[in-house]
Design a protein around this motif. Structure first.
Motif, mmCIF file in Angstrom:
data_model
loop_
_atom_site.group_PDB
_atom_site.id
_atom_site.type_symbol
_atom_site.label_atom_id
_atom_site.label_comp_id
_atom_site.label_asym_id
_atom_site.label_seq_id
_atom_site.Cartn_x
_atom_site.Cartn_y
_atom_site.Cartn_z
ATOM 1 N N ASP A 13 0.829 -1.203 0.000
ATOM 2 C CA ASP A 13 0.000 0.000 0.000
ATOM 3 C C ASP A 13 0.867 1.258 0.000
ATOM 4 O O ASP A 13 0.547 2.243 -0.656
ATOM 5 N N TYR A 14 1.971 1.210 0.712
ATOM 6 C CA TYR A 14 2.897 2.343 0.761
ATOM 7 C C TYR A 14 3.471 2.631 -0.632
ATOM 8 O O TYR A 14 3.461 3.768 -1.096
ATOM 9 N N LEU A 15 3.933 1.602 -1.292
ATOM 10 C CA LEU A 15 4.523 1.781 -2.621
ATOM 11 C C LEU A 15 3.486 2.211 -3.654
ATOM 12 O O LEU A 15 3.813 2.908 -4.612
ATOM 13 N N ASP A 16 2.234 1.803 -3.456
ATOM 14 C CA ASP A 16 1.156 2.207 -4.361
ATOM 15 C C ASP A 16 0.570 3.566 -4.004
ATOM 16 O O ASP A 16 -0.324 4.063 -4.694
ATOM 17 N N GLY A 17 1.052 4.181 -2.911
ATOM 18 C CA GLY A 17 0.545 5.479 -2.484
ATOM 19 C C GLY A 17 -0.852 5.419 -1.907
ATOM 20 O O GLY A 17 -1.594 6.396 -1.963
ATOM 21 N N GLU A 18 -1.219 4.286 -1.335
ATOM 22 C CA GLU A 18 -2.581 4.090 -0.840
ATOM 23 C C GLU A 18 -2.708 4.114 0.677
ATOM 24 O O GLU A 18 -3.779 3.833 1.210
ATOM 25 N N LEU A 19 -1.641 4.465 1.391
ATOM 26 C CA LEU A 19 -1.725 4.566 2.851
ATOM 27 C C LEU A 19 -2.276 5.927 3.241
ATOM 28 O O LEU A 19 -2.059 6.919 2.551
ATOM 29 N N SER A 20 -2.946 5.958 4.369
ATOM 30 C CA SER A 20 -3.383 7.246 4.899
ATOM 31 C C SER A 20 -2.125 8.047 5.244
ATOM 32 O O SER A 20 -1.067 7.463 5.513
ATOM 33 N N PRO A 21 -2.217 9.364 5.266
ATOM 34 C CA PRO A 21 -1.043 10.165 5.622
ATOM 35 C C PRO A 21 -0.472 9.786 6.989
ATOM 36 O O PRO A 21 0.748 9.750 7.171
ATOM 37 N N GLU A 22 -1.346 9.470 7.931
ATOM 38 C CA GLU A 22 -0.892 9.087 9.277
ATOM 39 C C GLU A 22 -0.108 7.769 9.248
ATOM 40 O O GLU A 22 0.970 7.661 9.825
ATOM 41 N N ASP A 23 -0.658 6.765 8.547
ATOM 42 C CA ASP A 23 0.032 5.476 8.441
ATOM 43 C C ASP A 23 1.354 5.624 7.693
ATOM 44 O O ASP A 23 2.361 5.023 8.066
ATOM 45 N N ALA A 24 1.350 6.419 6.634
ATOM 46 C CA ALA A 24 2.580 6.634 5.869
ATOM 47 C C ALA A 24 3.647 7.281 6.747
ATOM 48 O O ALA A 24 4.819 6.896 6.687
ATOM 49 N N GLN A 25 3.250 8.223 7.578
ATOM 50 C CA GLN A 25 4.201 8.887 8.465
ATOM 51 C C GLN A 25 4.774 7.909 9.488
ATOM 52 O O GLN A 25 5.979 7.888 9.730
ATOM 53 N N HIS A 26 3.919 7.090 10.072
ATOM 54 C CA HIS A 26 4.387 6.094 11.044
ATOM 55 C C HIS A 26 5.342 5.093 10.383
ATOM 56 O O HIS A 26 6.359 4.713 10.968
ATOM 57 N N LEU A 27 5.014 4.691 9.169
ATOM 58 C CA LEU A 27 5.877 3.755 8.448
ATOM 59 C C LEU A 27 7.231 4.406 8.143
ATOM 60 O O LEU A 27 8.279 3.790 8.339
ATOM 61 N N LYS A 28 7.211 5.648 7.692
ATOM 62 C CA LYS A 28 8.472 6.357 7.411
ATOM 63 C C LYS A 28 9.321 6.473 8.673
ATOM 64 O O LYS A 28 10.539 6.312 8.618
ATOM 65 N N GLU A 29 8.682 6.747 9.785
ATOM 66 C CA GLU A 29 9.420 6.838 11.054
ATOM 67 C C GLU A 29 10.065 5.497 11.397
ATOM 68 O O GLU A 29 11.202 5.450 11.841
ATOM 69 N N HIS A 30 9.326 4.431 11.187
ATOM 70 C CA HIS A 30 9.888 3.104 11.465
ATOM 71 C C HIS A 30 11.078 2.838 10.541
ATOM 72 O O HIS A 30 12.120 2.359 10.986
ATOM 73 N N LEU A 31 10.922 3.151 9.265
ATOM 74 C CA LEU A 31 11.987 2.892 8.299
ATOM 75 C C LEU A 31 13.250 3.706 8.591
ATOM 76 O O LEU A 31 14.357 3.259 8.308
ATOM 77 N N GLN A 32 13.087 4.872 9.188
ATOM 78 C CA GLN A 32 14.253 5.699 9.521
ATOM 79 C C GLN A 32 15.124 5.039 10.584
ATOM 80 O O GLN A 32 16.326 5.259 10.611
ATOM 81 N N GLY A 33 14.531 4.210 11.422
ATOM 82 C CA GLY A 33 15.301 3.608 12.507
ATOM 83 C C GLY A 33 15.487 2.112 12.395
ATOM 84 O O GLY A 33 15.928 1.479 13.346
#
Length: 79
Positions: A13-33
């Motif tokens: 869903d992230y790669l397809d751009g289908e995540l909510s902005p909130e979920d995308a932000q949480h995922l990006k935060e996880h990926l940073q660490g």
């Protein structure tokens, strides 16, 4: 914060751009660490291109025949 399992489940869903902005932000935060998840994402993104390259090459006929013969013998012996 998302766990690795949560993150992996959301990648498509992230790669397809289908995540909510909130979920995308949480995922990006996880990926940073999380280096393992970043590596997984990199591999996940590369998979379609690798499959296309693999399918572009044709197996030599002799190898194809031997593989088919081998698989048939294994199927018969498993029955």
């Amino acid at each position: 914060m998302y766990t690795c399992k949560d993150s992996i489940n959301l990648l498509l869903d992230y790669l397809d751009g289908e995540l909510s902005p909130e979920d995308a932000q949480h995922l990006k935060e996880h990926l940073q660490g999380c280096a393992p998840c970043v590596d997984f994402l990199r591999t996940y993104r590369a998979t379609p291109g690798l499959c296309k390259k693999a399918l572009a090459h044709r197996m030599p006929q002799e190898m194809s025949s031997k593989l088919t013969e081998f698989l048939r013998s294994k199927i018969k012996s498993a029955s």
